[in-house]
Scaffold this motif. Structure first.
Motif, short mmCIF file in Angstrom:
data_model
loop_
_atom_site.label_atom_id
_atom_site.label_comp_id
_atom_site.label_asym_id
_atom_site.label_seq_id
_atom_site.Cartn_x
_atom_site.Cartn_y
_atom_site.Cartn_z
N ARG A 278 0.82 -1.20 0.00
CA ARG A 278 0.00 0.00 0.00
C ARG A 278 0.86 1.27 0.00
O ARG A 278 0.63 2.19 -0.78
CB ARG A 278 -0.92 -0.02 1.23
N VAL A 279 1.90 1.28 0.88
CA VAL A 279 2.71 2.49 1.02
C VAL A 279 3.46 2.81 -0.27
O VAL A 279 3.52 3.96 -0.70
CB VAL A 279 3.68 2.35 2.22
N GLN A 280 3.99 1.77 -0.93
CA GLN A 280 4.70 2.03 -2.19
C GLN A 280 3.76 2.58 -3.25
O GLN A 280 4.11 3.50 -3.99
CB GLN A 280 5.31 0.73 -2.70
N LEU A 281 2.55 2.04 -3.32
CA LEU A 281 1.62 2.51 -4.34
C LEU A 281 1.11 3.91 -3.98
O LEU A 281 0.84 4.72 -4.87
CB LEU A 281 0.48 1.51 -4.51
N GLN A 282 1.04 4.21 -2.69
CA GLN A 282 0.70 5.58 -2.28
C GLN A 282 1.81 6.53 -2.72
O GLN A 282 1.55 7.65 -3.12
CB GLN A 282 0.52 5.65 -0.76
N GLN A 283 3.03 6.04 -2.63
CA GLN A 283 4.15 6.86 -3.07
C GLN A 283 4.01 7.20 -4.56
O GLN A 283 4.27 8.34 -4.98
CB GLN A 283 5.45 6.11 -2.82
N ALA A 314 -10.94 -3.63 -17.52
CA ALA A 314 -11.04 -5.02 -17.98
C ALA A 314 -9.66 -5.65 -18.00
O ALA A 314 -8.68 -4.97 -18.23
CB ALA A 314 -11.63 -5.03 -19.39
N PRO A 315 -9.52 -6.96 -17.85
CA PRO A 315 -10.59 -7.84 -17.40
C PRO A 315 -10.67 -7.90 -15.88
O PRO A 315 -11.73 -8.13 -15.31
CB PRO A 315 -10.17 -9.19 -17.97
N ASN A 316 -9.52 -7.68 -15.25
CA ASN A 316 -9.50 -7.93 -13.81
C ASN A 316 -8.63 -6.92 -13.10
O ASN A 316 -7.97 -7.24 -12.14
CB ASN A 316 -8.91 -9.34 -13.57
N ASP A 317 -8.63 -5.70 -13.65
CA ASP A 317 -7.71 -4.69 -13.12
C ASP A 317 -8.47 -3.59 -12.41
O ASP A 317 -9.65 -3.36 -12.64
CB ASP A 317 -6.90 -4.06 -14.26
N VAL A 318 -7.70 -2.89 -11.54
CA VAL A 318 -8.23 -1.70 -10.92
C VAL A 318 -7.35 -0.56 -11.44
O VAL A 318 -6.15 -0.74 -11.63
CB VAL A 318 -8.13 -1.83 -9.39
N ARG A 366 0.60 -1.54 -14.89
CA ARG A 366 1.18 -0.65 -15.91
C ARG A 366 0.98 0.80 -15.49
O ARG A 366 -0.01 1.15 -14.83
CB ARG A 366 0.47 -0.88 -17.26
N LEU A 367 1.92 1.64 -15.89
CA LEU A 367 1.79 3.07 -15.64
C LEU A 367 2.03 3.78 -16.97
O LEU A 367 3.07 3.59 -17.59
CB LEU A 367 2.83 3.53 -14.60
N SER A 368 1.04 4.54 -17.43
CA SER A 368 1.20 5.18 -18.74
C SER A 368 0.69 6.61 -18.68
O SER A 368 0.00 7.00 -17.73
CB SER A 368 0.42 4.39 -19.79
N ALA A 369 1.05 7.38 -19.70
CA ALA A 369 0.64 8.78 -19.75
C ALA A 369 0.00 9.07 -21.10
O ALA A 369 0.46 8.56 -22.13
CB ALA A 369 1.85 9.68 -19.56
N MET A 381 -2.62 4.41 -13.83
CA MET A 381 -1.96 3.23 -13.25
C MET A 381 -3.00 2.12 -13.21
O MET A 381 -4.09 2.31 -12.68
CB MET A 381 -1.49 3.59 -11.84
N THR A 382 -2.68 0.98 -13.82
CA THR A 382 -3.59 -0.16 -13.68
C THR A 382 -2.88 -1.23 -12.86
O THR A 382 -1.69 -1.47 -13.02
CB THR A 382 -3.98 -0.77 -15.04
#
Ligand code: ADP
Length: 395
Positions: A278-283, A314-318, A366-369, A381-382
Motif C-alpha cells: 500500500r505504502v509504495q503505491l501511495q508513493q 477489464a478484465p481484472n484490473d483496478v 502498468r503506468l502510462s501517460a 496506473m492499472t
C-alpha cells in the motif's frame, strides 16, 4: 587346431589392446576428471584432470594417499553413505549429483559427479567429475549483482521518497500545526472556564474532548508521514485503493490551496481489494500528484484542476487516474517521461516516474501517460487484482 587357437587368441589380444587404448584415450584427454575407486575409500587410478582438480599429484596417487572418504567433507559424506551407497548397490550407477571435495590445501572444490560400479557388490567402480568452480563463481556473481541492483533500487526509491517528502513538508507542517493550534486554543478556553468564580465544567469537558480529538489527528498525520518515510520491507496486503487515495489527500491539501488548484475526486464504489504494498503505491500516487501540481504551477491562464479517479478496468484490473490541466505532454516527451534522469525542471531529479513505473510493474501493473482533453495530462496506473508480484521492490 592349436594354430587356430593361437591365432584367435592373438586377434582377441589385439582387440583388447585396441579397446584399452580407446578407453585410455578417453581418460587421458582430461576433458573431465575420472578415477576408479573401491568401497574402502581408495582411489586406485585417476587421470590428470581429477588430480589437478583436487590438487594432488601422481606420487600421492601411487603411495595410496588419495582416499575419496577423506576427500569428502563430513556433511557430504553422510549423504553419500546414507542415500547414495544403497542406490548405487541397487542400480549399479548414480545419476550426476553435486558435492564438494577437499583439495590437498584444505580448500574445497565444488564438483558434479557421476558414478558407475564395475560389479554387483559395488566393491569397485569408476567416477566422472566435473569442476564446478567457475560456474559457482558465475552464479555467485549473478546473485551479487542482482543484490546490488535491488539495493540500488531500494536506495533510489528511498531517496526519491525523502525528496518528495521534502517537497511536501510545508503542507505536512500545516497539517500538524492546525490541530496543535486548536489544542492550544481549547486548552486556553478550558483554563478560562475553570478560572471563573463558578467554573463551567460542561464547557471544560467539551474543550478537553476537542483537545483529545485534535491531538489524535496530529498524531495520525505524524504516523502517516512516518510510514511514508520509513524504510520498511514491502508488505503484501490486500487493501482498498480508495482508502489509500483518501489517506494521501490530507497530505496535499495545503499544497493545493497554495497553488490555487481545485480537487475533483471520482472514486468508484465496490472495487475489489488490490494485492500489494500500500505504502509504495501511495508513493506512486503522491509522485503523480506532485508532478501534476508542478505542471500546473506554470499555467497562468485557465482553470487549475486536479482530478483523481479510481475505477475497474477489464478484465481484472483496478485503475487510478491522475489528471491535470497543465501544459500537457508533447509526443516527443511522451517517449522519455519514464526514463531515469529525464526532467524539465531546474531542480528535478527525473527519477519520480522511473521509480513509479518500476514499482507499478513489480506489482504486475502498468503506468502510462496520455494527453488530457482539452488540456493537460492523464497518468493512468492499472493494477491486477490477482496476485502477481514479480520482483520485490524493496526500500
Ligand atoms: P522530476 O519530477 O524530478 O522532473 P519525474 O520523473 O517525476 O521527474 O518527471 C519527469 C518529467 O516528466 C518532468 O520533469 C516533466 O517534464 C514531465 N512530467 C511529469 N508529469 C507531468 C505532468 N503531469 N504534466 C506535464 N509533464 C509532466
Amino acid at each position: 587346431m592349436l594354430q587356430a587357437d593361437l591365432r584367435s587368441l592373438a586377434t582377441l589380444h589385439r582387440e583388447l589392446e585396441a579397446r584399452e587404448t580407446k578407453i585410455r584415450r578417453l581418460v587421458e584427454v582430461d576433458i573431465i576428471g575420472c578415477f576408479t575407486w573401491d568401497l574402502e575409500g581408495q582411489i586406485i587410478e585417476a587421470n590428470d584432470a581429477f588430480l589437478h582438480m583436487v590438487g594432488y599429484d601422481r606420487e600421492d596417487l601411487a603411495t595410496g594417499r588419495l582416499n575419496w572418504l577423506d576427500l569428502t567433507p563430513a556433511e557430504w559424506l553422510d549423504r553419500d553413505v546414507r542415500q547414495f551407497l544403497p542406490e548405487l548397490k541397487l542400480s549399479g550407477k548414480l545419476q550426476p549429483f553435486e558435492k564438494e571435495y577437499f583439495r590437498k590445501d584444505g580448500t574445497r572444490v565444488p564438483v558434479l559427479i557421476g558414478i558407475a560400479a564395475f560389479d554387483k557388490q559395488c566393491s569397485q567402480g569408476v567416477a566422472f567429475a566435473l569442476d564446478l568452480t567457475k560456474r559457482k563463481r558465475a552464479e555467485a556473481d549473478a546473485r551479487e549483482s542482482e543484490r546490488r541492483y535491488r539495493e540500488l533500487q531500494m536506495e533510489l526509491a528511498h531517496a526519491n521518497r525523502v525528496a518528495t517528502m521534502g517537497q511536501l513538508s510545508a503542507s505536512i507542517a500545516h497539517e500538524i500545526n492546525q490541530p496543535i493550534a486548536a489544542v492550544i486554543a481549547n486548552a486556553n478556553a478550558g483554563l478560562r472556564w475553570l478560572g471563573t468564580r463558578r467554573p463551567d465544567l460542561d464547557e471544560v469537558q467539551q474543550a478537553l474532548r476537542r483537545i483529545v480529538r485534535d491531538g489524535t489527528r496530529a498524531g495520525e498525520v505524524i504516523g502517516r508521514v512516518r510510514t511514508l518515510v520509513k524504510k520498511v520491507p514491502p508488505r503484501l496486503d490486500r487493501f482498498d485503493i480508495n482508502e489509500a487515495i483518501r489517506e494521501v489527500i490530507p497530505l496535499i491539501q495545503a499544497e493545493l490551496q497554495r497553488n490555487r488548484v481545485g480537487l475533483q475526486t471520482g472514486l468508484a464504489n465496490d472495487l475489489p481489494l488490490v494485492p500489494g504494498d500500500r505504502v509504495q503505491l501511495q508513493q506512486v500516487i503522491v509522485n503523480l500528484i506532485v508532478n501534476a501540481l508542478d505542471a500546473m504551477a506554470g499555467v497562468s491562464d485557465g482553470i487549475r484542476e486536479l482530478t483523481i479517479a479510481s475505477g475497474a478496468a477489464a478484465p481484472n484490473d483496478v485503475l487510478v487516474e491522475v489528471q491535470d490541466t497543465g501544459p500537457g505532454l508533447d509526443s516527443a516527451s511522451l517517449d522519455r517521461l519514464f526514463q531515469s534522469f529525464y526532467t524539465t525542471k531546474p531542480d528535478g531529479m527525473g527519477m519520480g516516474l522511473a521509480i513509479s513505473r518500476s514499482i507499478v510493474e513489480a506489482h504486475g501493473g502498468r503506468l502510462s501517460a496520455t494527453p488530457n482533453e482539452p488540456r493537460g495530462a492523464v497518468f493512468r496506473m492499472t493494477l491486477p487484482v490477482q496476485e502477481t508480484l514479480t520482483r520485490t521492490p524493496e526500500r
